[in-house]
Design an enzyme around this catalytic site. Sequence first.
Site, PDB file in Angstrom:
ATOM      1  N   CYS A  38      42.147  13.490 -19.676  1.00 41.19           N
ATOM      2  CA  CYS A  38      40.933  13.500 -20.436  1.00 41.19           C
ATOM      3  C   CYS A  38      41.208  13.688 -22.151  1.00 41.19           C
ATOM      4  O   CYS A  38      42.066  14.482 -22.282  1.00 41.19           O
ATOM      5  CB  CYS A  38      39.916  14.045 -19.928  1.00 41.19           C
ATOM      6  N   CYS A  42      35.627  15.213 -23.485  1.00 41.18           N
ATOM      7  CA  CYS A  42      35.300  14.685 -22.118  1.00 41.18           C
ATOM      8  C   CYS A  42      33.974  15.404 -21.726  1.00 41.18           C
ATOM      9  O   CYS A  42      34.075  16.453 -21.544  1.00 41.18           O
ATOM     10  CB  CYS A  42      36.368  14.550 -21.163  1.00 41.18           C
ATOM     11  N   ARG A  43      33.098  14.442 -21.441  1.00 44.71           N
ATOM     12  CA  ARG A  43      31.654  15.245 -20.591  1.00 44.71           C
ATOM     13  C   ARG A  43      31.822  15.585 -19.187  1.00 44.71           C
ATOM     14  O   ARG A  43      30.957  16.060 -18.579  1.00 44.71           O
ATOM     15  CB  ARG A  43      30.589  13.989 -20.949  1.00 44.71           C
ATOM     16  N   ARG A  45      32.938  17.201 -15.737  1.00 46.77           N
ATOM     17  CA  ARG A  45      32.916  18.696 -15.252  1.00 46.77           C
ATOM     18  C   ARG A  45      34.279  19.151 -15.633  1.00 46.77           C
ATOM     19  O   ARG A  45      35.308  18.629 -15.287  1.00 46.77           O
ATOM     20  CB  ARG A  45      32.333  19.154 -13.864  1.00 46.77           C
ATOM     21  N   ARG A  67      45.977   9.082 -14.246  1.00 43.99           N
ATOM     22  CA  ARG A  67      45.280   7.948 -14.619  1.00 43.99           C
ATOM     23  C   ARG A  67      44.086   8.251 -15.684  1.00 43.99           C
ATOM     24  O   ARG A  67      43.634   9.460 -15.603  1.00 43.99           O
ATOM     25  CB  ARG A  67      44.456   7.465 -13.392  1.00 43.99           C
ATOM     26  N   CYS A  69      40.798   9.014 -17.645  1.00 46.28           N
ATOM     27  CA  CYS A  69      39.381   9.256 -17.161  1.00 46.28           C
ATOM     28  C   CYS A  69      38.594   7.971 -17.458  1.00 46.28           C
ATOM     29  O   CYS A  69      38.450   7.411 -18.643  1.00 46.28           O
ATOM     30  CB  CYS A  69      39.117  10.443 -17.773  1.00 46.28           C
ATOM     31  N   CYS A  72      35.775   9.492 -20.697  1.00 46.91           N
ATOM     32  CA  CYS A  72      35.966   9.502 -21.830  1.00 46.91           C
ATOM     33  C   CYS A  72      37.191   8.354 -22.379  1.00 46.91           C
ATOM     34  O   CYS A  72      37.305   8.440 -23.556  1.00 46.91           O
ATOM     35  CB  CYS A  72      36.591  11.002 -22.376  1.00 46.91           C
TER      36      CYS A  72
END
Length: 354
Positions: A38, A42-43, A45, A67, A69, A72
């Site tokens: 991320c 990033c929002r 958790r 991979r 995210c 984001c």
Amino acid sequence: MKVTDPADIQRCYQALVARSPEHVGAFYAAVKTTGIFCLPTCRARKPKAENVDFFSDIKEPLALGFRPCKVCRPTENAPDVPPQVARAVALVREQPKRRIQDAELRELGISPELVRRWFQKHHGFSFQSYQRMLRINLATTELNEGRSTTDVALDSGYESLSGFAYTYKKMTGNVPSQGARQLVLHRFASPLGPMFVCASENGICLLEFTDRRMLETEFRDLQRLFKARILAGENAHTREAEVQIAEYFEGKRQQFSVTLDAPGSDFQRSVWTALRAMKFGEVTHYADLAARLGAPNSVRAVAGANGANRIAIIIPCHRIIGKDGSLTGYGGGLARKEWLLAHEGRHGGRPATA
């Protein structure tokens, strides 16, 4: 590069928890428990500190199989050129023959130190070297148009012919003369991260993401094949490539018309031509491509030619997948390959069964 210093790791984790926009581009957070990486903002958790590794560039987490995210989208939102750097570059483009000093940058509210660090990190040379390269590129063009060496030297800001000749030979390996060859290299932003486009006077010879692992080898090969140095700069071909690539990412272009100048064997060029003839969004595999070329026993040679392609997206080697439907390898990274195929599917592509 993986961040290993405990104090740096702590700072990165605090920035991740705070969703700090100031740290976008400074690091990428790879969560070991989910296999996802991320941006700092990033929002999603936040993971526990012991479950996350930090990397200073986007290449490492991609290479390790993490991979991107879906929240984001780090590969789509890779950091662009900072505004101050963009302003400094714009000044040079507006007046390529004039030397822009640090004092002038400061007067305009541009930090010379920031510009210097960015150029060293992303290009491996200074902003002043970048300016010299542009002047030499322009000088070569004017010499090839028939202007005298003396006129070109004085018009390029050199006080003496000897000083111009010394700099010219140091940067190009040749004395100033008509008929000299050069390759220009330009960096530009894309939704999947920054790219390099390189061109001769005849067309595009390279288009790659800047984190491509084999990039330095490709640069050396091009300089050997063209018997020319690569210098920072632009020409009509690089500008047209940048426009057409932007249209591709916007979903407005399915075919490319920019002129290519891709050195290779006759067989390699036949493979690249076959790739360009594929329909937008179509996928295939090496055996099928070999059959299309009338060389069904040349699967390995087709794979080698595909791997030797230096012009991403325009020569669409990302459309080659495994016979079993797997993504297989891609020089720009599997995450980008997956994105490109999905993008073409969203914008009118009709993938064929591989």
